[in-house]
Design a protein around this motif. Structure first.
Motif, PDB file in Angstrom:
ATOM      1  N   LYS A 159       0.850  -1.201   0.000  1.00  0.00           N
ATOM      2  CA  LYS A 159       0.000   0.000   0.000  1.00  0.00           C
ATOM      3  C   LYS A 159       0.881   1.245   0.000  1.00  0.00           C
ATOM      4  O   LYS A 159       1.556   1.523   0.995  1.00  0.00           O
ATOM      5  N   VAL A 160       0.859   1.943  -1.120  1.00  0.00           N
ATOM      6  CA  VAL A 160       1.743   3.101  -1.278  1.00  0.00           C
ATOM      7  C   VAL A 160       0.917   4.381  -1.342  1.00  0.00           C
ATOM      8  O   VAL A 160       0.000   4.509  -2.148  1.00  0.00           O
ATOM      9  N   LEU A 161       1.296   5.319  -0.474  1.00  0.00           N
ATOM     10  CA  LEU A 161       0.652   6.637  -0.488  1.00  0.00           C
ATOM     11  C   LEU A 161       1.588   7.630  -1.176  1.00  0.00           C
ATOM     12  O   LEU A 161       2.756   7.743  -0.802  1.00  0.00           O
ATOM     13  N   ILE A 162       1.066   8.334  -2.180  1.00  0.00           N
ATOM     14  CA  ILE A 162       1.845   9.413  -2.801  1.00  0.00           C
ATOM     15  C   ILE A 162       1.230  10.719  -2.303  1.00  0.00           C
ATOM     16  O   ILE A 162       0.032  10.959  -2.463  1.00  0.00           O
ATOM     17  N   LEU A 163       2.075  11.528  -1.645  1.00  0.00           N
ATOM     18  CA  LEU A 163       1.566  12.668  -0.883  1.00  0.00           C
ATOM     19  C   LEU A 163       2.071  13.995  -1.450  1.00  0.00           C
ATOM     20  O   LEU A 163       3.274  14.171  -1.611  1.00  0.00           O
ATOM     21  N   GLY A 164       1.142  14.905  -1.733  1.00  0.00           N
ATOM     22  CA  GLY A 164       1.561  16.272  -2.046  1.00  0.00           C
ATOM     23  C   GLY A 164       1.032  16.815  -3.347  1.00  0.00           C
ATOM     24  O   GLY A 164      -0.141  16.673  -3.680  1.00  0.00           O
ATOM     25  N   ASP A 165       1.951  17.427  -4.090  1.00  0.00           N
ATOM     26  CA  ASP A 165       1.615  18.165  -5.310  1.00  0.00           C
ATOM     27  C   ASP A 165       1.525  17.183  -6.493  1.00  0.00           C
ATOM     28  O   ASP A 165       2.457  17.046  -7.273  1.00  0.00           O
ATOM     29  N   VAL A 186      -2.309   1.972  -4.777  1.00  0.00           N
ATOM     30  CA  VAL A 186      -1.808   3.340  -4.660  1.00  0.00           C
ATOM     31  C   VAL A 186      -2.938   4.283  -4.269  1.00  0.00           C
ATOM     32  O   VAL A 186      -4.037   4.204  -4.839  1.00  0.00           O
ATOM     33  N   LYS A 187      -2.669   5.141  -3.284  1.00  0.00           N
ATOM     34  CA  LYS A 187      -3.572   6.246  -2.949  1.00  0.00           C
ATOM     35  C   LYS A 187      -2.798   7.529  -3.124  1.00  0.00           C
ATOM     36  O   LYS A 187      -1.573   7.547  -2.898  1.00  0.00           O
ATOM     37  N   VAL A 188      -3.500   8.593  -3.517  1.00  0.00           N
ATOM     38  CA  VAL A 188      -2.837   9.896  -3.558  1.00  0.00           C
ATOM     39  C   VAL A 188      -3.539  10.829  -2.593  1.00  0.00           C
ATOM     40  O   VAL A 188      -4.763  10.761  -2.432  1.00  0.00           O
ATOM     41  N   CYS A 189      -2.756  11.687  -1.946  1.00  0.00           N
ATOM     42  CA  CYS A 189      -3.318  12.620  -0.970  1.00  0.00           C
ATOM     43  C   CYS A 189      -2.701  13.996  -1.194  1.00  0.00           C
ATOM     44  O   CYS A 189      -1.486  14.127  -1.362  1.00  0.00           O
ATOM     45  N   GLY A 190      -3.543  15.012  -1.206  1.00  0.00           N
ATOM     46  CA  GLY A 190      -3.051  16.381  -1.377  1.00  0.00           C
ATOM     47  C   GLY A 190      -4.221  17.320  -1.445  1.00  0.00           C
ATOM     48  O   GLY A 190      -5.377  16.874  -1.421  1.00  0.00           O
ATOM     49  N   PRO A 191      -3.945  18.619  -1.541  1.00  0.00           N
ATOM     50  CA  PRO A 191      -5.053  19.575  -1.629  1.00  0.00           C
ATOM     51  C   PRO A 191      -5.806  19.433  -2.948  1.00  0.00           C
ATOM     52  O   PRO A 191      -5.212  19.051  -3.971  1.00  0.00           O
ATOM     53  N   VAL A 222       6.754  11.145  -0.525  1.00  0.00           N
ATOM     54  CA  VAL A 222       6.416  12.562  -0.348  1.00  0.00           C
ATOM     55  C   VAL A 222       6.946  13.352  -1.543  1.00  0.00           C
ATOM     56  O   VAL A 222       8.114  13.217  -1.916  1.00  0.00           O
ATOM     57  N   LEU A 223       6.097  14.165  -2.134  1.00  0.00           N
ATOM     58  CA  LEU A 223       6.519  14.941  -3.303  1.00  0.00           C
ATOM     59  C   LEU A 223       6.839  16.379  -2.921  1.00  0.00           C
ATOM     60  O   LEU A 223       6.217  16.940  -2.016  1.00  0.00           O
ATOM     61  N   ARG A 224       7.750  16.940  -3.672  1.00  0.00           N
ATOM     62  CA  ARG A 224       8.097  18.347  -3.474  1.00  0.00           C
ATOM     63  C   ARG A 224       6.939  19.229  -3.921  1.00  0.00           C
ATOM     64  O   ARG A 224       6.322  18.962  -4.961  1.00  0.00           O
ATOM     65  N   LEU A 225       6.675  20.259  -3.135  1.00  0.00           N
ATOM     66  CA  LEU A 225       5.719  21.266  -3.576  1.00  0.00           C
ATOM     67  C   LEU A 225       6.438  22.074  -4.654  1.00  0.00           C
ATOM     68  O   LEU A 225       7.434  22.742  -4.383  1.00  0.00           O
ATOM     69  N   GLN A 226       5.989  21.956  -5.892  1.00  0.00           N
ATOM     70  CA  GLN A 226       6.755  22.509  -7.025  1.00  0.00           C
ATOM     71  C   GLN A 226       6.470  23.999  -7.166  1.00  0.00           C
ATOM     72  O   GLN A 226       5.675  24.424  -8.004  1.00  0.00           O
ATOM     73  N   GLN A 231       0.627  28.011 -10.228  1.00  0.00           N
ATOM     74  CA  GLN A 231      -0.022  29.237 -10.670  1.00  0.00           C
ATOM     75  C   GLN A 231      -0.461  29.959  -9.412  1.00  0.00           C
ATOM     76  O   GLN A 231      -0.673  29.343  -8.376  1.00  0.00           O
ATOM     77  N   GLU A 232      -0.603  31.261  -9.523  1.00  0.00           N
ATOM     78  CA  GLU A 232      -1.031  32.074  -8.380  1.00  0.00           C
ATOM     79  C   GLU A 232      -2.259  31.468  -7.702  1.00  0.00           C
ATOM     80  O   GLU A 232      -3.196  31.038  -8.383  1.00  0.00           O
ATOM     81  N   GLY A 233      -2.216  31.416  -6.411  1.00  0.00           N
ATOM     82  CA  GLY A 233      -3.444  31.132  -5.667  1.00  0.00           C
ATOM     83  C   GLY A 233      -3.814  29.672  -5.491  1.00  0.00           C
ATOM     84  O   GLY A 233      -4.814  29.380  -4.865  1.00  0.00           O
ATOM     85  N   LEU A 234      -3.037  28.733  -6.018  1.00  0.00           N
ATOM     86  CA  LEU A 234      -3.400  27.320  -5.830  1.00  0.00           C
ATOM     87  C   LEU A 234      -3.280  26.917  -4.364  1.00  0.00           C
ATOM     88  O   LEU A 234      -4.054  26.117  -3.861  1.00  0.00           O
TER      89      LEU A 234
END
Ligand code: NCD
Length: 311
Positions: A159-165, A186-191, A222-226, A231-234
């Protein structure tokens, strides 16, 4: 070698389980080479490789160059971080020049999605995608899978979680294709703003609740917030992002159980991951970097025919 042959490595989408397994198995042999007092083999003697990097890169560029040198290839580098839109003619000219110089293998990183595919359609050299826009980064996903194989064993049912952007991440896309093919969940988690809807069609579940996702998974990538691609405001603010999606020691403790912690780098410490997690006991982040060289050696070796013996 069981005879899977590659002309190019453009992405992990559509790549068979056999092909991925063959690359990972070959990488094991090269890991052993890297442990030797003289970590070098003559497998690619006489093979000419051009590394074309149209986007900044430290880790991936050095890793490819080391892999090529450890295989005794002749290597030439071109770097340009000029990110003005490249016109069709410019890429075509690049292709023609590569052809004229009789380069055998091209490793390309480009800010435009599809740039490696464009080259593959036009020249006879083998093309390796070292990251194209937000599309794919196949060697990163392969090294992530090799790391997990070493750390945990079989990937089936993992069970792999990919987290972030996720939205801006070629690492996420390639990992999803590869992990799903090898049988992992695989699950992904982020805004919400950084979550492309199409990931659901790739067979992964989306969640915005990090605590729930952490309780579920064995592994967190964990992924880098790129920041350069936002874009502005995300994202309302980095503080806000950190509060909801930053991986902290406290959160991991709440989730319970030992998790394997991965990050492709470069890290924004204190944003998507805290230092005590990045440098903590579950972290395999530096091991990923070591395995990256072996995986790239395997890809280069197989793409160049894979017939010569690893001496
Ligand atoms: C990644 C990339 O460039 O796609 N890094 C890497 O290759 N090690 C991820 C990133 O830039 O955040």
């Amino acid at each position: 070698m069981n005879g899977v042959r590659f002309n190019h490595l453009l992405g992990l989408e559509g790549m068979s389980r056999e092909a991925i397994t063959e690359i990972l198995d070959s990488a094991e042999a090269f890991l052993e080479v890297l442990e030797r007092p003289i970590p070098k083999v003559p497998s690619l003697r006489g093979v000419t490789i051009a590394n074309l990097f149209f986007e900044p890169s430290t880790r991936t560029r050095i890793s490819f160059e080391l892999a090529e040198k450890r295989l005794s290839a002749d290597v030439t580098n071109f770097s340009s971080s000029n990110s003005s839109l490249v016109k069709g003619e410019t890429m075509l000219d690049t292709a023609r020049n590569i052809e004229a110089m009789k380069v055998d293998v091209v490793v390309i990183r480009h800010f435009a999605q599809g740039a490696p595919h464009f080259l593959a359609d036009r020249i006879s050299a083998s093309i390796i995608n070292a990251g194209d826009g937000a599309h794919e980064h196949p060697t990163q996903a392969l090294l992530d899978m090799l790391t997990l194989k070493h750390q945990i064993g079989a990937l089936d049912g993992l069970k792999v979680l990919i987290l972030g952007d996720i939205a801006h991440s070629r690492v996420a896309r390639s990992n999803i294709w590869g992990l799903r093919t090898l049988g992992a969940s695989v699950k992904v988690c982020g805004p919400l703003a950084l979550m492309p809807r199409e990931v659901e069609e790739m067979g992964v579940e989306i969640t915005h609740d990090l605590n729930e996702a952490l309780a579920w998974c064995d592994v967190v990538n964990v992924l880098r917030l790129q920041l350069e691609r936002q874009q502005e405001g995300l994202i309302p603010s980095l503080r806000d992002y950190q509060r909801s999606f930053g991986l902290t020691r406290k959160r991991l403790e709440m989730a319970g159980g030992d998790k394997v912690i991965m990050h492709p780098g470069p890290m924004n410490r204190g944003v998507e991951i805290d230092s005590d997690v990045a440098d903590g006991s579950g972290s395999v982040i530096l091991r990923q970097v070591t395995y990256g060289v072996a995986v790239r050696m395997a890809v280069l070796y197989l793409i160049s025919g894979g017939e010569r013996i690893i001496e």
